[in-house]
Design an enzyme around this catalytic site. Sequence first.
Site, PDB file in Angstrom:
ATOM      1  NE  ARG A 266      -3.691   2.368   2.091  1.00 37.84           N
ATOM      2  CZ  ARG A 266      -4.839   2.762   2.874  1.00 37.84           C
ATOM      3  NH1 ARG A 266      -5.055   1.967   3.732  1.00 37.84           N
ATOM      4  NH2 ARG A 266      -5.394   3.815   2.424  1.00 37.84           N
TER       5      ARG A 266
ATOM      6  NE  ARG B 299      -8.544   3.077   0.210  1.00 36.24           N
ATOM      7  CZ  ARG B 299      -8.704   3.715   1.250  1.00 36.24           C
ATOM      8  NH1 ARG B 299      -9.178   3.124   2.339  1.00 36.24           N
ATOM      9  NH2 ARG B 299      -8.816   5.343   1.457  1.00 36.24           N
TER      10      ARG B 299
ATOM     11  CG  ASP C  64      -8.597   0.713   4.665  1.00 29.27           C
ATOM     12  OD1 ASP C  64      -7.488   1.430   5.302  1.00 29.27           O
ATOM     13  OD2 ASP C  64      -9.655   1.212   4.845  1.00 29.27           O
TER      14      ASP C  64
ATOM     15  CG  ASP D 120     -10.049   1.414   8.397  1.00 29.15           C
ATOM     16  OD1 ASP D 120      -8.964   1.542   8.278  1.00 29.15           O
ATOM     17  OD2 ASP D 120     -11.069   1.784   7.645  1.00 29.15           O
TER      18      ASP D 120
HETATM   19  C1  X6L Z   1     -19.052  13.035   3.062  1.00 35.10           C
HETATM   20  C2  X6L Z   1     -17.690  13.126   2.368  1.00 35.10           C
HETATM   21  C3  X6L Z   1     -19.310  12.194   4.023  1.00 35.10           C
HETATM   22  C4  X6L Z   1     -16.970  11.984   2.396  1.00 35.10           C
HETATM   23  C5  X6L Z   1     -18.720  11.082   4.014  1.00 35.10           C
HETATM   24  C6  X6L Z   1     -16.962   8.433   3.822  1.00 35.10           C
HETATM   25  C7  X6L Z   1     -15.064   9.817   3.417  1.00 35.10           C
HETATM   26  C8  X6L Z   1     -16.149   7.271   3.988  1.00 35.10           C
HETATM   27  C9  X6L Z   1     -14.507   8.526   3.154  1.00 35.10           C
HETATM   28  C10 X6L Z   1     -17.387  10.771   3.389  1.00 35.10           C
HETATM   29  C11 X6L Z   1     -16.654   9.772   3.716  1.00 35.10           C
HETATM   30  C12 X6L Z   1     -15.032   7.581   3.719  1.00 35.10           C
HETATM   31  C13 X6L Z   1     -14.086   2.358   1.845  1.00 35.10           C
HETATM   32  C14 X6L Z   1     -14.870   3.072   1.051  1.00 35.10           C
HETATM   33  C15 X6L Z   1     -13.360   4.282   1.593  1.00 35.10           C
HETATM   34  C16 X6L Z   1     -14.326   0.748   2.084  1.00 35.10           C
HETATM   35  C17 X6L Z   1     -16.446   1.075   0.825  1.00 35.10           C
HETATM   36  C18 X6L Z   1     -14.256   6.080   3.979  1.00 35.10           C
HETATM   37  C19 X6L Z   1     -12.584   6.109   3.500  1.00 35.10           C
HETATM   38  N1  X6L Z   1     -12.976   3.270   2.390  1.00 35.10           N
HETATM   39  N2  X6L Z   1     -16.010   2.554   0.563  1.00 35.10           N
HETATM   40  N3  X6L Z   1     -14.668   4.296   0.966  1.00 35.10           N
HETATM   41  N4  X6L Z   1     -15.647   0.266   1.613  1.00 35.10           N
HETATM   42  N5  X6L Z   1     -17.522   0.597   0.172  1.00 35.10           N
HETATM   43  O1  X6L Z   1     -13.667   0.166   2.760  1.00 35.10           O
HETATM   44  O2  X6L Z   1     -14.513   5.065   4.510  1.00 35.10           O
HETATM   45  S1  X6L Z   1     -12.437   5.876   1.685  1.00 35.10           S
HETATM   46 MG    MG Z   2     -11.023   2.361   5.809  1.00 37.52          MG
HETATM   47 MG    MG Z   3      -7.588   2.716   7.099  1.00 36.49          MG
END
Ligand code: X6L
Ligand code: MG
Ligand code: MG
Length: 164
Positions: free
Chosen positions: A86, A95, A98, A100
């Site tokens: 990564r 990525r 990940d 968490d």
């Molecule tokens: C407004 C703007 C509200 C951004 C929420 C939500 C940002 C989630 C980052 C957000 C906002 C994230 C995964 C993902 C990511 C994952 C799926 C994040 C970090 N990681 N989508 N998006 N699975 N399905 O593991 O979670 S980026």
């Molecule tokens: Mg994450």
């Molecule tokens: Mg993470």
Amino acid sequence: MQLEKQKTYLLLGSNLGDRESYLNNALKLIAEEVGEIKSKSSIYETAAWGKTDQPGFLNLAVEIETSLTPLALLKTVLKIEESLGRVREERWGARLIDIDIILYGSEIISITDELQIPHPEMENRKFVMEPLAEIAPDLIHPLLHKSVSEILTSLKDTLSVSKI
Ligand code: X6L
Ligand code: MG
Ligand code: MG
């Protein structure tokens, strides 16, 4: 004196390359370096949250019994991510892997942006709650005082999450 082992829940995700292999390789390293995997959810195909113009994810949740402290656990999962290749580029970008930390016992920890337990957005994301509900439906969220299955039932997230 031996430190008590703690139950911790991790969420794994990948949306680049051979996603399933990255998840499986991460699971092997987690078993070696974090602790015994007590339970593992199915793998879910999930639509990307945050930056939505990126490939879909595979996500899964695991329950681990660990002797690591929360900070040592964080350092270990970051090291595992790095060892699998990564490279952190843009925030919320695609990525290879990940890992968490979602929960650590019933502890409430807020040290840095990177080390907040329970994961601060877990209750709003179906890609976290649905795999978690498969392995720990009755687990109580230490801040919300509601079970994982209750939280999932009232969740408004409409992005698609389906078992593969
Ligand atoms: C407004 C703007 C509200 C951004 C929420 C939500 C940002 C989630 C980052 C957000 C906002 C994230 C995964 C993902 C990511 C994952 C799926 C994040 C970090 N990681 N989508 N998006 N699975 N399905 O593991 O979670 S980026
Ligand atoms: Mg994450
Ligand atoms: Mg993470």
